[in-house]
Motif scaffolding. Structure first.
Motif, PDB file in Angstrom:
ATOM      1  N   ALA A  62       0.603  -1.365  -0.286  1.00 36.10           N
ATOM      2  CA  ALA A  62      -0.028  -0.133   0.123  1.00 36.10           C
ATOM      3  C   ALA A  62       1.069   1.805  -0.148  1.00 36.10           C
ATOM      4  N   HIS A  63       2.123   1.463   0.537  1.00 31.70           N
ATOM      5  CA  HIS A  63       3.059   2.387   0.740  1.00 31.70           C
ATOM      6  C   HIS A  63       3.812   2.924  -0.384  1.00 31.70           C
ATOM      7  N   LYS A  64       3.762   2.081  -1.303  1.00 31.42           N
ATOM      8  CA  LYS A  64       4.243   1.489  -2.915  1.00 31.42           C
ATOM      9  C   LYS A  64       3.544   2.303  -3.328  1.00 31.42           C
ATOM     10  N   VAL A  65       2.158   1.465  -3.482  1.00 29.24           N
ATOM     11  CA  VAL A  65       0.946   2.219  -4.315  1.00 29.24           C
ATOM     12  C   VAL A  65       1.099   3.801  -3.925  1.00 29.24           C
ATOM     13  N   GLY A  66       0.512   4.194  -2.848  1.00 26.17           N
ATOM     14  CA  GLY A  66       0.481   5.653  -2.335  1.00 26.17           C
ATOM     15  C   GLY A  66       1.460   6.475  -3.039  1.00 26.17           C
ATOM     16  N   LYS A  67       2.751   6.800  -3.354  1.00 28.89           N
ATOM     17  CA  LYS A  67       3.574   6.786  -4.165  1.00 28.89           C
ATOM     18  C   LYS A  67       3.230   7.193  -5.186  1.00 28.89           C
ATOM     19  N   ARG A  68       3.256   5.549  -6.061  1.00 27.60           N
ATOM     20  CA  ARG A  68       3.144   5.895  -7.402  1.00 27.60           C
ATOM     21  C   ARG A  68       1.877   6.549  -7.828  1.00 27.60           C
ATOM     22  N   ILE A  69       1.481   6.455  -7.111  1.00 29.37           N
ATOM     23  CA  ILE A  69       0.143   7.387  -7.749  1.00 29.37           C
ATOM     24  C   ILE A  69       0.249   8.961  -6.602  1.00 29.37           C
ATOM     25  N   ASP A  70       0.712   8.988  -5.976  1.00 32.42           N
ATOM     26  CA  ASP A  70       0.448  10.777  -5.446  1.00 32.42           C
ATOM     27  C   ASP A  70      -0.560  10.695  -4.436  1.00 32.42           C
ATOM     28  N   ARG A  71      -0.578   9.543  -3.944  1.00 37.69           N
ATOM     29  CA  ARG A  71      -1.717  10.043  -2.898  1.00 37.69           C
ATOM     30  C   ARG A  71      -1.313   9.851  -1.218  1.00 37.69           C
ATOM     31  N   ALA A  72      -2.558  10.741  -0.473  1.00 30.64           N
ATOM     32  CA  ALA A  72      -2.550   9.827   0.912  1.00 30.64           C
ATOM     33  C   ALA A  72      -2.899   9.405   1.241  1.00 30.64           C
ATOM     34  N   LEU A  73      -1.880   8.543   2.587  1.00 27.68           N
ATOM     35  CA  LEU A  73      -2.155   7.041   2.517  1.00 27.68           C
ATOM     36  C   LEU A  73      -2.818   6.782   3.870  1.00 27.68           C
ATOM     37  N   ASP A  74      -4.307   6.438   4.163  1.00 25.44           N
ATOM     38  CA  ASP A  74      -5.009   5.733   5.728  1.00 25.44           C
ATOM     39  C   ASP A  74      -4.707   4.059   5.033  1.00 25.44           C
ATOM     40  N   PHE A  75      -4.059   3.839   6.581  1.00 21.89           N
ATOM     41  CA  PHE A  75      -3.438   2.458   5.924  1.00 21.89           C
ATOM     42  C   PHE A  75      -3.555   1.745   7.659  1.00 21.89           C
ATOM     43  N   HIS A  76      -5.036   0.500   7.157  1.00 16.18           N
ATOM     44  CA  HIS A  76      -5.824   0.292   8.168  1.00 16.18           C
ATOM     45  C   HIS A  76      -5.390  -1.224   8.023  1.00 16.18           C
ATOM     46  N   ALA A  77      -4.780  -2.175   7.499  1.00 16.91           N
ATOM     47  CA  ALA A  77      -4.634  -3.476   7.327  1.00 16.91           C
ATOM     48  C   ALA A  77      -3.857  -3.611   8.406  1.00 16.91           C
ATOM     49  N   CYS A  78      -4.371  -5.069   9.172  1.00 23.51           N
ATOM     50  CA  CYS A  78      -4.245  -5.992  10.140  1.00 23.51           C
ATOM     51  C   CYS A  78      -3.985  -6.847  10.776  1.00 23.51           C
ATOM     52  N   ALA A  79      -2.524  -7.281  10.929  1.00 26.26           N
ATOM     53  CA  ALA A  79      -2.664  -8.948  10.646  1.00 26.26           C
ATOM     54  C   ALA A  79      -3.975 -10.227  11.183  1.00 26.26           C
ATOM     55  N   GLU A  80      -3.299 -10.875  10.969  1.00 22.99           N
ATOM     56  CA  GLU A  80      -5.072 -11.947  11.734  1.00 22.99           C
ATOM     57  C   GLU A  80      -6.120 -11.342  11.406  1.00 22.99           C
ATOM     58  N   ALA A  81      -6.247 -10.832  10.226  1.00 25.34           N
ATOM     59  CA  ALA A  81      -7.698  -9.415  10.316  1.00 25.34           C
ATOM     60  C   ALA A  81      -8.736 -11.192   9.533  1.00 25.34           C
ATOM     61  N   ARG A  82      -9.592 -11.378   9.604  1.00 27.63           N
ATOM     62  CA  ARG A  82     -10.557 -11.656   9.085  1.00 27.63           C
ATOM     63  C   ARG A  82     -12.023 -10.825   8.672  1.00 27.63           C
ATOM     64  N   THR A  83     -12.668 -10.997   7.635  1.00 31.19           N
ATOM     65  CA  THR A  83     -13.495 -10.561   7.217  1.00 31.19           C
ATOM     66  C   THR A  83     -14.754  -9.758   8.181  1.00 31.19           C
ATOM     67  N   LYS A  84     -14.675 -10.249   9.008  1.00 33.55           N
ATOM     68  CA  LYS A  84     -15.722  -9.959  10.372  1.00 33.55           C
ATOM     69  C   LYS A  84     -14.526  -8.692  10.855  1.00 33.55           C
ATOM     70  N   ASP A  85     -13.813  -8.304  10.593  1.00 34.93           N
ATOM     71  CA  ASP A  85     -12.926  -7.382  11.176  1.00 34.93           C
ATOM     72  C   ASP A  85     -13.458  -6.251  10.141  1.00 34.93           C
ATOM     73  N   PHE A  86     -13.666  -6.221   9.126  1.00 30.55           N
ATOM     74  CA  PHE A  86     -14.106  -4.936   8.323  1.00 30.55           C
ATOM     75  C   PHE A  86     -15.278  -4.815   8.932  1.00 30.55           C
ATOM     76  N   TYR A  87     -16.270  -5.045  10.030  1.00 38.21           N
ATOM     77  CA  TYR A  87     -17.884  -4.827  10.223  1.00 38.21           C
ATOM     78  C   TYR A  87     -16.950  -4.603  11.959  1.00 38.21           C
ATOM     79  N   GLN A  88     -16.607  -5.179  13.063  1.00 37.37           N
ATOM     80  CA  GLN A  88     -16.661  -5.171  14.273  1.00 37.37           C
ATOM     81  C   GLN A  88     -14.899  -4.684  14.581  1.00 37.37           C
ATOM     82  N   ALA A  89     -14.800  -3.999  15.761  1.00 40.29           N
ATOM     83  CA  ALA A  89     -13.710  -2.637  16.038  1.00 40.29           C
ATOM     84  C   ALA A  89     -13.217  -4.468  16.928  1.00 40.29           C
ATOM     85  N   ASN A  90     -11.778  -4.421  16.518  1.00 40.17           N
ATOM     86  CA  ASN A  90     -10.701  -5.474  17.582  1.00 40.17           C
ATOM     87  C   ASN A  90     -10.107  -4.286  18.827  1.00 40.17           C
ATOM     88  N   THR A  91     -10.994  -4.485  19.766  1.00 43.22           N
ATOM     89  CA  THR A  91     -10.838  -3.317  20.712  1.00 43.22           C
ATOM     90  C   THR A  91      -9.776  -3.649  21.678  1.00 43.22           C
TER      91      THR A  91
END
Length: 400
Positions: A62-91
């Motif tokens: 994602a950092h590499k893509v952000g630099k190539r398109i010259d766009r600010a990056l909001d990076f929120h990928a997370c190790a161990e994430a599953r599809t449920k983590d798209f919808y619920q917080a990991n408190t």
């Protein structure tokens, strides 16, 4: 969504000129393959013992893509994430639901997700450890391993429901509702092992402890995840980035040098920095292709994800030292059986490969062997059928 390509000067990546994406921030979501697990350094606060372990790498694609398109990056990928983590917080880790980061001001979204839902992490552990260390025990032949993986894949495809798994179609639709003007690239998974199997590591004949037949099974399941993700992305007017071609030869034990961390490294079975560069290339290629993916690619992707797995069937016959194999009873409900490959596991741990619907080999009469038939249909879907053939009666343990 049709994207055009900006006319920019040549760069180190001139083959992939930065695409014109809608105005707005770039949001990158996903699991450890997206977070850059293993590639140091990690962002502050994402590698805390007893705390946040998202392990977001500064070298992630994602950092590499952000630099190539010259766009600010909001990076929120997370190790161990599953599809449920798209919808619920990991408190416990202080992580909000990943899709909450996507909004009307978002111009580009990339994500890799589904591998953990399909149980790839547990599967790898099972394939290496426990009884699987012995010659005759495989992951691909154990229904306790394969059935949960297939059930999870059906849930990702939307063919069934399973608690904790959100279908790719649901995710795509929710991104659309939150960021209707954003370009979206679903990013597939590379093959971890060579499709035909590789060798390297402490156990001869295997790659990082995984038998060749199980390497092939893992590659087949990776293809099924990617097929489901691609079809869903194109169905919703989005793009799919496929890194598998770039990783050809760079899998674990690959002929061109691995782009993965090995079994005993901190980032085990995850891409190294070179792998993230290749994945960023795949994302840029998808953006460059833009609306081209909505042409002939969509019907082909839909056909592939609808394709039913063939049903393998085999007989194993022994006559002295001759072992005869026959998979002619295999069937395919929506196509034809195109190919059959055989993997013969011997007591010394060696693994012989044979090919053809019917074939034969020589095995000492006093040896038991494990036989796996890999039945492939005309659209590339595979079924794995395993049978242990005992030593000929009266010949066990070297009896005469």
């Amino acid at each position: 969504m049709i994207l055009t390509v900006a006319d920019v000067g040549a760069t180190a990546h001139s083959a992939q000129r930065p695409a014109a994406v809608p105005t707005g921030r770039y949001v990158a979501l996903g699991d450890s393959y997206a977070s850059g697990f293993g590639v140091l350094p990690y962002a502050k606060g994402t590698d805390v013992v007893g705390g946040n372990r998202c392990k977001r790498s500064e070298g992630a694609y994602a950092h590499k893509v952000g630099k190539r398109i010259d766009r600010a990056l909001d990076f929120h990928a997370c190790a161990e994430a599953r599809t449920k983590d798209f919808y619920q917080a990991n408190t416990a880790w202080g992580e909000p639901a990943q899709l909450d980061r996507v909004g009307s001001s978002t111009g580009l979204v990339t994500f890799s997700i589904g591998g953990n839902d399909a149980g790839f992490r547990k599967t790898l552990t099972d394939c290496i450890g426990g009884a699987r260390i012995f010659p005759f025990v495989t992951c691909s032949g154990d229904k306790k391993i394969t059935d949960p993986v297939d059930a999870a894949l059906d849930a990702l495809r939307g063919k069934s429901t399973q608690e904790g798994i959100h279908s790719y179609d649901a995710i795509m639709a929710d991104i659309r509702s939150r960021a209707p003007k954003a370009a979206v690239v679903a990013v597939g998974y590379p093959h971890m092992f060579p499709v035909k199997g590789g060798e390297g590591g402490l156990i001869p004949g295997r790659c990082e402890g995984v038998k060749k037949v199980d390497q092939r099974w893992i590659a087949a399941k990776t293809d099924e995840v990617n097929a489901a993700l691609k079809a869903s992305a194109l169905r919703h007017g989005y793009l799919f980035a496929d890194p598998t071609g770039a990783f050809n030869g760079h899998e674990l034990c690959g002929a061109k040098g691995s782009w993965f961390y090995g079994l005993f490294e901190d980032g085990r079975f995850h891409p190294i920095a070179d792998g993230h560069t290749a994945t960023a290339d795949a994302v840029m290629n998808a953006l460059k292709d833009g609306g081209g993916q909505q042409g002939a690619a969509l019907p082909a992707a839909e056909e592939q994800v609808r394709n039913a797995r063939p049903k393998g069937a085999m007989t194993v016959a022994r006559n002295g030292s001759r072992l005869s194999l026959d998979a002619s009873a295999s069937t395919d409900a929506d196509g034809t059986v195109a190919k059959v490959d055989w993997y013969i596991q011997r007591p010394d741990g060696s693994e012989e490969e044979l090919h053809g619907v019917r074939t034969a080999t020589t095995v000492s009469a006093d040896q038991a062997v494990s036989v796996t038939a890999v039945v492939k249909d005309n659209r590339g879907m595979e079924d794995f059928v395993t049978q242990v053939s005992p030593a000929a009666k009266g010949q066990a343990n070297g009896a005469k």
